[in-house]
Write an enzyme that holds these catalytic residues in place. Structure first.
Site, PDB file in Angstrom:
ATOM      1  N   SER A 139      -2.647  -7.661   2.749  1.00 11.40           N
ATOM      2  CA  SER A 139      -3.266  -7.433   4.285  1.00 11.40           C
ATOM      3  C   SER A 139      -3.311  -8.908   5.034  1.00 11.40           C
ATOM      4  CB  SER A 139      -4.098  -6.523   4.594  1.00 11.40           C
ATOM      5  OG  SER A 139      -3.936  -5.291   4.133  1.00 11.40           O
ATOM      6  N   ARG A 186      -1.744  -6.596  -8.426  1.00 10.97           N
ATOM      7  CA  ARG A 186      -0.569  -7.294  -8.115  1.00 10.97           C
ATOM      8  C   ARG A 186      -0.638  -8.618  -9.109  1.00 10.97           C
ATOM      9  NH1 ARG A 186      -2.635  -7.820  -2.233  1.00 10.97           N
ATOM     10  NH2 ARG A 186      -4.526  -7.204  -3.523  1.00 10.97           N
ATOM     11  N   HIS A 222       0.759  -1.288  -0.123  1.00 13.53           N
ATOM     12  CA  HIS A 222      -0.137   0.089   0.047  1.00 13.53           C
ATOM     13  C   HIS A 222       0.867   1.254  -0.017  1.00 13.53           C
ATOM     14  CE1 HIS A 222      -2.965  -2.757   2.169  1.00 13.53           C
ATOM     15  NE2 HIS A 222      -3.589  -2.505   1.177  1.00 13.53           N
TER      16      HIS A 222
HETATM   17  P1  ADP Z   1      -9.637  -4.103  -0.714  1.00 11.54           P
HETATM   18  O1  ADP Z   1     -10.153  -4.740   0.239  1.00 11.54           O
HETATM   19  O2  ADP Z   1     -10.449  -2.992  -1.501  1.00 11.54           O
HETATM   20  O3  ADP Z   1      -8.856  -5.073  -1.770  1.00 11.54           O
HETATM   21  P2  ADP Z   1      -6.705  -3.465   0.219  1.00 11.54           P
HETATM   22  O4  ADP Z   1      -6.576  -2.594   1.284  1.00 11.54           O
HETATM   23  O5  ADP Z   1      -6.614  -4.822   0.235  1.00 11.54           O
HETATM   24  O6  ADP Z   1      -8.471  -3.035  -0.133  1.00 11.54           O
HETATM   25  O7  ADP Z   1      -6.060  -2.887  -1.141  1.00 11.54           O
HETATM   26  C1  ADP Z   1      -6.489  -1.613  -1.707  1.00 11.54           C
HETATM   27  C2  ADP Z   1      -6.021  -1.405  -3.195  1.00 11.54           C
HETATM   28  O8  ADP Z   1      -4.420  -1.671  -2.981  1.00 11.54           O
HETATM   29  C3  ADP Z   1      -6.420  -2.604  -4.354  1.00 11.54           C
HETATM   30  O9  ADP Z   1      -6.315  -1.828  -5.331  1.00 11.54           O
HETATM   31  C4  ADP Z   1      -5.373  -3.644  -4.234  1.00 11.54           C
HETATM   32  O10 ADP Z   1      -5.126  -4.220  -5.408  1.00 11.54           O
HETATM   33  C5  ADP Z   1      -3.952  -2.703  -3.864  1.00 11.54           C
HETATM   34  N1  ADP Z   1      -3.103  -3.501  -3.202  1.00 11.54           N
HETATM   35  C6  ADP Z   1      -2.836  -4.116  -2.040  1.00 11.54           C
HETATM   36  N2  ADP Z   1      -1.932  -4.783  -1.792  1.00 11.54           N
HETATM   37  C7  ADP Z   1      -0.941  -4.058  -2.763  1.00 11.54           C
HETATM   38  C8  ADP Z   1       0.334  -4.447  -3.015  1.00 11.54           C
HETATM   39  N3  ADP Z   1       1.174  -5.453  -2.456  1.00 11.54           N
HETATM   40  N4  ADP Z   1       0.845  -3.857  -4.280  1.00 11.54           N
HETATM   41  C9  ADP Z   1       0.228  -3.091  -4.973  1.00 11.54           C
HETATM   42  N5  ADP Z   1      -1.229  -2.953  -4.773  1.00 11.54           N
HETATM   43  C10 ADP Z   1      -1.478  -3.402  -3.723  1.00 11.54           C
END
Ligand code: ADP
Length: 170
Positions: A134, A96, A23
């Protein structure tokens, strides 16, 4: 209405439960591209996150202190409604894997039909964070023992490690 939205303002929407280095990578790169970046923490009353919305707000807010064009807010309801309310024309998301592409594509099409004036922009994950999520780091924190902190440092910002381990081991 459409032309009142600001194309140099992006909203990065997610759960951030908790924020990871993946993130953080998207936040810092997004802040370098857009004049303004809002990190929007989704609050879903139907779900029980590990970290409350106040905790997630605090964790993400601490991270973005060095980035002067970034603000952090929580929201309930539809992401596109929140993006529009903030006056932003862009929704920022991270991407990802192939699995992400499929689900993000579906979500983007739905959002586009709800709010055609908002454009979704994707940043590809940096190579070292492609497998960071996460849910993965919650598993490591829960199952790992004394050495967890050393493993977690590769996946989450240092300020997140202690609160994360405290959720499982206090
Ligand atoms: P959600 O529950 O909306 O997927 P997340 O907090 O898991 O929320 O992710 C928010 C955004 O960040 C999403 O677009 C997800 O694909 C992206 N994201 C999560 N982890 C990564 C990562 N390691 N690298 C790049 N983007 C990420």
């Amino acid at each position: 209405m459409a032309n009142t939205l600001d194309p140099s303002h992006a909203v990065y929407v997610g759960s951030f439960d908790p924020p990871t280095l993946g993130h953080w990578d998207i936040i810092s790169r997004g802040a370098g591209i857009f004049d303004r970046l809002t990190v929007a923490i989704g609050v879903n009353p139907e779900k029980t996150p590990l970290f409350s919305s106040d905790e997630r707000l605090k964790l993400v807010s601490e991270l973005v202190v060095p980035l002067k064009n970034v603000e952090v807010l929580c929201f309930e309801g539809l992401a596109v409604d929140f993006v529009r309310e903030r006056g932003a024309a862009v929704m920022l998301r991270g991407m990802r894997t192939l699995t992400d592409i499929e689900s993000e594509f579906t979500l983007t099409l739905a959002n586009r039909s709800l709010a055609p004036e908002i454009e979704t922009v994707f940043l590809m994950a940096s190579e070292q964070y492609t497998s960071v999520s996460s849910s993965l780091i919650k598993q490591i924190a829960q199952m790992g023992q004394a050495g967890s902190a050393a493993q977690l440092v590769e996946f989450v910002p240092e300020s997140v490690i202690e609160p994360l381990l405290a959720k499982f081991h206090d």
